[in-house]
Enzyme design. Structure first.
Site, mmCIF file in Angstrom:
data_model
loop_
_atom_site.group_PDB
_atom_site.id
_atom_site.type_symbol
_atom_site.label_atom_id
_atom_site.label_comp_id
_atom_site.label_asym_id
_atom_site.label_seq_id
_atom_site.Cartn_x
_atom_site.Cartn_y
_atom_site.Cartn_z
ATOM 1 N N TYR A 1 -19.456 -17.092 -26.937
ATOM 2 C CA TYR A 1 -18.825 -16.719 -25.946
ATOM 3 C C TYR A 1 -17.816 -15.717 -26.025
ATOM 4 O O TYR A 1 -17.108 -15.686 -27.257
ATOM 5 C CB TYR A 1 -18.156 -17.930 -25.181
ATOM 6 C CG TYR A 1 -17.871 -17.832 -23.563
ATOM 7 C CD1 TYR A 1 -18.579 -17.562 -22.805
ATOM 8 C CD2 TYR A 1 -16.458 -17.869 -23.331
ATOM 9 C CE1 TYR A 1 -18.451 -17.612 -21.501
ATOM 10 C CE2 TYR A 1 -16.052 -17.518 -22.045
ATOM 11 C CZ TYR A 1 -16.964 -17.434 -21.196
ATOM 12 O OH TYR A 1 -16.609 -17.150 -19.696
ATOM 13 N N ASN B 1 -27.941 -23.706 -7.024
ATOM 14 C CA ASN B 1 -27.667 -25.059 -7.333
ATOM 15 C C ASN B 1 -26.311 -25.094 -8.102
ATOM 16 O O ASN B 1 -26.034 -26.597 -8.399
ATOM 17 C CB ASN B 1 -28.787 -25.984 -7.561
ATOM 18 C CG ASN B 1 -28.343 -27.479 -7.708
ATOM 19 O OD1 ASN B 1 -27.579 -27.988 -6.597
ATOM 20 N ND2 ASN B 1 -28.946 -28.250 -8.496
ATOM 21 N N SER B 2 -25.871 -24.273 -8.673
ATOM 22 C CA SER B 2 -24.994 -24.281 -9.774
ATOM 23 C C SER B 2 -23.798 -24.374 -9.026
ATOM 24 O O SER B 2 -23.576 -24.289 -8.063
ATOM 25 C CB SER B 2 -24.959 -22.794 -10.698
ATOM 26 O OG SER B 2 -24.522 -21.867 -9.615
ATOM 27 N N ARG C 1 -34.891 -23.205 -8.694
ATOM 28 C CA ARG C 1 -35.888 -23.178 -9.657
ATOM 29 C C ARG C 1 -36.810 -24.156 -8.965
ATOM 30 O O ARG C 1 -36.501 -25.346 -8.502
ATOM 31 C CB ARG C 1 -35.236 -23.731 -10.942
ATOM 32 C CG ARG C 1 -36.524 -23.981 -12.119
ATOM 33 C CD ARG C 1 -35.861 -24.189 -13.279
ATOM 34 N NE ARG C 1 -34.562 -25.317 -13.154
ATOM 35 C CZ ARG C 1 -34.886 -26.628 -13.543
ATOM 36 N NH1 ARG C 1 -36.198 -27.047 -13.492
ATOM 37 N NH2 ARG C 1 -33.943 -27.358 -13.496
ATOM 38 N N GLY D 1 -24.169 -14.079 -14.874
ATOM 39 C CA GLY D 1 -24.656 -14.839 -15.953
ATOM 40 C C GLY D 1 -26.093 -14.470 -16.337
ATOM 41 O O GLY D 1 -26.773 -13.718 -15.941
ATOM 42 N N MET E 1 -28.661 -17.346 -17.187
ATOM 43 C CA MET E 1 -29.234 -18.555 -17.587
ATOM 44 C C MET E 1 -30.865 -18.538 -18.214
ATOM 45 O O MET E 1 -31.017 -19.536 -19.097
ATOM 46 C CB MET E 1 -29.128 -19.505 -16.527
ATOM 47 C CG MET E 1 -28.072 -19.722 -15.908
ATOM 48 S SD MET E 1 -27.870 -20.449 -14.506
ATOM 49 C CE MET E 1 -28.954 -22.024 -14.469
ATOM 50 N N VAL F 1 -15.107 -13.751 -14.552
ATOM 51 C CA VAL F 1 -13.774 -14.118 -13.725
ATOM 52 C C VAL F 1 -12.908 -14.204 -14.652
ATOM 53 O O VAL F 1 -11.724 -13.995 -14.457
ATOM 54 C CB VAL F 1 -14.054 -15.550 -13.066
ATOM 55 C CG1 VAL F 1 -14.266 -16.666 -14.144
ATOM 56 C CG2 VAL F 1 -12.882 -15.859 -12.149
ATOM 57 N N LYS G 1 -21.641 -32.363 -12.461
ATOM 58 C CA LYS G 1 -20.951 -31.684 -13.501
ATOM 59 C C LYS G 1 -20.066 -32.645 -14.240
ATOM 60 O O LYS G 1 -19.337 -33.518 -13.617
ATOM 61 C CB LYS G 1 -19.981 -30.598 -12.913
ATOM 62 C CG LYS G 1 -19.052 -29.907 -13.696
ATOM 63 C CD LYS G 1 -17.723 -29.372 -13.104
ATOM 64 C CE LYS G 1 -18.286 -28.008 -12.490
ATOM 65 N NZ LYS G 1 -18.555 -27.028 -13.857
#
Length: 415
Positions: free
Chosen positions: A105, A219-220, A242, A320, A322, A346, A407
């Protein structure tokens, strides 16, 4: 230092043999903890010198979380000057946290020996909410008080821990009126995903009520936040998910996203199929309502297909990757359609705009209080003082491998 609860029987036997004078002395004398080999239940306590006892999930080397994380106990001295002692209430497990532990990261954690180790270690976690439990005079002078809730000002602080020492420069205070009616879980998950969605919808294309945006990864956490924020602001959304082998699960997800405000939900396979342009015209009043903003966290061919649905001079914002595939941009989109391809992180935005971050957090919490913004599906992981390190690490491993309905979030109990 940690102390243990002394069973009642031995204490009674001591009292029966003591005189009144020795009883008075006993009340003044601290009771020493039993040896480490004792099997008595432990409880967290503050030492006679005011040191707060803390535990943290830490790592000394980058790697896969199950291999490098360990639970570390240490003491925090009484705060003075600008220092505050904070007790964490809720800390989520985000993909960025996993990437940071792996060392991939962009934002790096702080490795330090300040937690009582010979070799430097870092505390995992970037997001969370904590309560101020003690503070020095300078921190009080800056407007902080015991009982205040604070969130982290930026990444790298380390939030997977029971307690920490912080300064006003490390945190953003949630004013009393802002946190009214808000749970620790809501406050602990507001500063990353909702803020990301909020700023991308606001800062790139000035969408007006009734206008459209399209996004993948719907859906994140960011995707769900964008749907709800867009709905609250009168925007319309096309949401790409997806494709699932189990069509009943796919339909359930479609209905779930529509229940929080999604106008259109399609799969990535449908996005890349022939006839998608005709379908897009049906959704947008024959194409008279242009799609002027795209939010991308996937990349690959599906992201390129999404960009093709944008009107001229629109913005395509990537936050992102993914799929771990590159983003391929046809030259025609740049030259003839004047599509603007932007990136957004962010953490960097918040570092440059601390006051705007505070205002953004307050706005989202206000929507939560009104009932216009719902929590993402969560899997609460209780963290008590007695919780074992291997149990906490196993929960992080579950998140890494995708074995979770929602989460993951550490919720701190009696710590």
């Amino acid at each position: 230092m940690a102390s243990r609860t002394i069973p009642s029987a031995p204490v009674v036997s001591i009292f029966t043999r003591s005189t009144k004078q020795s009883l008075r002395c006993l009340r003044r004398r601290p009771i020493h903890a039993p040896s480490a080999s004792s099997t008595l239940p432990q409880r967290r306590n503050i030492s006679a010198y005011g040191y707060e006892q803390a535990k943290a999930l830490t790592f000394k080397d980058y790697g896969e979380p199950p291999n490098v994380l360990s639970l570390h106990g240490h003491s925090i001295p009484p705060p003075h000057g600008e220092h505050m002692t904070i007790r964490f209430l809720a800390s989520p497990i985000n993909p960025a946290d996993i990437n940071q532990i792996q060392g991939v990261y962009p934002s790096k954690p702080t490795f330090t020996t300040a937690l009582g180790t010979v070799n430097p270690i870092a505390v995992a976690g970037n997001e969370g909410v904590a309560e101020v439990i003690a503070l020095g005079d300078k921190a009080k002078a800056e407007g902080f008080k015991k009982g205040d809730w604070v969130i982290m000002k930026g990444p790298g602080f380390g939030t997977w821990r029971t307690h920490a020492s912080a300064t006003p420069a490390d945190v953003v205070k949630l004013e009393d009126e802002v946190r009214e009616g808000i749970t620790p879980i809501q406050a602990g998950t507001v500063s990353v995903n909702p803020c990301t969605a909020y700023r991308m919808l606001r800062d790139f294309t000035p969408l007006k009520e009734g206008e459209w945006f399209i996004q993948n990864g719907a859906n994140s956490g960011v995707g769900r936040a964008a749907i709800q924020l867009g709905k609250a602001w009168g925007l319309k959304s096309i949401n790409v998910i997806r494709a699932r082998d189990e069509k009943s699960q796919e339909e359930k997800l479609r209905q779930d996203l529509k229940s929080i405000g999604a106008d259109v939900v399609i799969t990535d396979a449908e996005l890349q199929a022939q006839g998608i342009r005709d379908m897009s015209k049906e959704w947008t009043n024959g194409g008279r309502e242009p799609i002027r903003l795209a939010l991308n966290c996937v990349n690959g061919k599906a992201a390129t297909a999404m960009a093709k649905l944008l009107a001229g001079s629109s913005h395509f914002v990537t936050y992102g990757a993914m799929s771990k595939q590159p983003l391929t941009i046809p030259a025609s989109m740049l030259i003839f359609k004047d599509i603007h391809f932007d990136g957004f992180w962010v953490s960097k935005w918040a570092d440059r705009n601390p006051e705007a971050k505070k205002k953004t957090v307050e706005d989202v919490l206000w929507l939560m209080r009104k009932g216009d913004f719902k929590d993402v599906p969560l899997d609460e992981i209780m963290w008590e003082w007695e919780t074992k390190g291997e149990d906490l690490i196993a929960k992080v491993k579950d998140t890494l491998e995708g074995y979770r309905e929602g989460k993951g979030i550490f919720v701190f109990g009696k710590t």
